[in-house]
Enzyme design. Sequence first.
Site, short mmCIF file in Angstrom:
data_model
loop_
_atom_site.label_atom_id
_atom_site.label_comp_id
_atom_site.label_asym_id
_atom_site.label_seq_id
_atom_site.Cartn_x
_atom_site.Cartn_y
_atom_site.Cartn_z
N LYS A 46 0.87 -1.14 -0.05
CA LYS A 46 0.04 0.03 -0.01
C LYS A 46 0.94 1.29 -0.05
O LYS A 46 2.01 1.12 0.48
CB LYS A 46 -0.91 0.12 1.33
CG LYS A 46 -1.97 0.87 0.93
CD LYS A 46 -3.21 0.06 0.47
CE LYS A 46 -4.64 0.71 0.24
NZ LYS A 46 -5.45 -0.07 -0.26
P1 NAD Z 1 -14.19 7.31 -2.71
O1 NAD Z 1 -13.13 8.51 -2.52
O2 NAD Z 1 -14.58 7.29 -4.44
O3 NAD Z 1 -15.31 7.48 -1.96
C1 NAD Z 1 -15.36 7.55 -0.31
C2 NAD Z 1 -16.70 8.23 -0.15
O4 NAD Z 1 -17.03 8.41 1.11
C3 NAD Z 1 -16.91 9.69 -0.69
O5 NAD Z 1 -18.14 9.78 -1.12
C4 NAD Z 1 -16.92 10.46 0.97
O6 NAD Z 1 -17.62 11.61 0.52
C5 NAD Z 1 -17.54 9.38 1.54
N1 NAD Z 1 -17.23 9.78 3.02
C6 NAD Z 1 -15.96 9.88 3.74
N2 NAD Z 1 -16.06 9.96 5.02
C7 NAD Z 1 -17.22 9.73 5.21
C8 NAD Z 1 -18.07 9.98 6.28
N3 NAD Z 1 -17.51 10.07 7.46
N4 NAD Z 1 -19.47 9.57 6.35
C9 NAD Z 1 -19.96 9.40 5.26
N5 NAD Z 1 -19.34 9.52 3.99
C10 NAD Z 1 -17.89 9.49 3.91
O7 NAD Z 1 -13.28 6.02 -2.37
P2 NAD Z 1 -13.62 4.56 -2.72
O8 NAD Z 1 -12.75 4.03 -3.57
O9 NAD Z 1 -15.20 4.23 -2.73
O10 NAD Z 1 -13.18 3.90 -1.37
C11 NAD Z 1 -13.93 3.84 -0.24
C12 NAD Z 1 -13.48 2.78 0.68
O11 NAD Z 1 -13.55 1.45 -0.11
C13 NAD Z 1 -12.17 2.80 1.23
O12 NAD Z 1 -12.20 2.46 2.77
C14 NAD Z 1 -11.35 2.17 0.27
O13 NAD Z 1 -10.09 1.86 0.83
C15 NAD Z 1 -12.18 0.68 0.04
N6 NAD Z 1 -11.73 -0.01 -1.14
C16 NAD Z 1 -12.14 0.82 -2.50
C17 NAD Z 1 -11.78 0.03 -3.29
C18 NAD Z 1 -11.79 0.70 -4.93
O14 NAD Z 1 -11.56 -0.22 -5.88
N7 NAD Z 1 -12.39 1.68 -4.99
C19 NAD Z 1 -11.20 -1.30 -3.40
C20 NAD Z 1 -11.06 -1.83 -2.23
C21 NAD Z 1 -11.19 -1.06 -1.07
#
Ligand code: NAD
Length: 420
Positions: free
Chosen positions: A110
Amino acid sequence: MLATEAVEQNAYQVALENFDLAANALELEENIRAMIKYPERILTVSIPVRMDTGRIVRFEGYRVQHSTQRGPAKGGIRYHPNVTLDEVKALATWMTWKCAVVNIPYGGGKGGITCNPKAMSMGELERMTRRYASAILPIIGPEKDIPAPDVYTTPQIMAWIMDTYSLNMGYPVTGVVTGKPIGLGGSLGRNEATARGCFYTTRSSMTHLNIPLEGARVVVQGFGNAGSIAATLFHEAGARVIACSDTKGCIFNAHGLDIPAVVEFKKVTGSVAGFPGADWIRPDELLALDCEVLIPAALENAITEENARAVRARIVAEAANGPVTPEGDRIFDQMGIFLIPDILCNAGGVTVSYFEWVQDENHLFWDENDVNAKLEKIMVRSFNDVLKIHLDKRVNMRLAANMQGVSRVADACRLRGLYP
Ligand code: NAD
């Protein structure tokens, strides 16, 4: 110590605690524990960036390779003000077990930069990304360590990393990062893959628990890549997504939100907040809604001992990494809530990243149906493998998934004969 520091130190402690629980349940020998528990390599880099004002600002960045026992390190890069080395170590550790749970030939890694990308221009982001890519260049590569997007990093940012790496090598190397734009060696279906994996594993859980998908009430915390696409897939499958949220607010409609309209609304306004045809609710009310499926899809530590007892979902599907703390887990166990742990639930993202890397290395690309069908097969099989451990060993789903991941890495370690 800042409050955020306490939270992030906690993430790595949680990762170590989860490892110990799995290793104990597997009765893993000490030699193997010593070989696979801690990160293999940690790099901290200084990133001076010329801002648009002409001033140089120094950012700090990290790349952690937790394991290369089963293949090259694999894991995203996060741009966020709360990024710390401990958080990156925790996320790298989870990647190792996650890749092993879905049985793809990768270790875990990471990266991250402590920064606020929302306050930076495209030019500043590009200069910071290229400088960071140059700084971590000696340890990344298609055979060594393959970064990908994570919170607040995008396909464009991956394209800049690919370009910086390729310029240094003297030829194009698309396989150095995944999550790239389609026009630059990206894979069809990658953007939706995390949410698809979450959908497939949740659907399997519902079958296991005899809960019909049609009409099921779904609540989504975090409406970004993972959350908004998961909401769309559940909506398309006939479930009722009754609430969702982002950093600016939470919206609720007991009859089900018009998710395609919410997605459009967020595209235009930047948030779900203010969506017409829905009520405002508080974030704590959202987590406490009566529903069949709750999907935390924002950040770590969303559900803790403080608020876990308020949850009224039958299934909690961890689309985010680490949204439920160990105390939250214990409370869910007492309440009989079925948890789909992050290293299984959100593994669709890294699985299609793996497909992207395979396509890049072979210079042969698949159509989207092919990608989705292969993903579904892996996610359903992985869910069933973890469910079997959960039922046979009478352990909760988190421990079952960690046992699956740790045992596969331990097997690879034994086969390589790396221990004295
Ligand atoms: P992203 O930045 O696209 O979305 C995150 C969202 O969460 C945003 O809409 C933000 O406004 C919202 N958010 C942040 N804090 C918040 C809160 N306290 N309350 C409500 N909403 C809140 O990110 P993502 O890629 O969707 O990732 C989200 C999670 O999924 C992370 O933990 C990431 O590690 C995990 N993840 C993502 C992927 C991927 O392929 N995108 C893969 C595995 C894990």
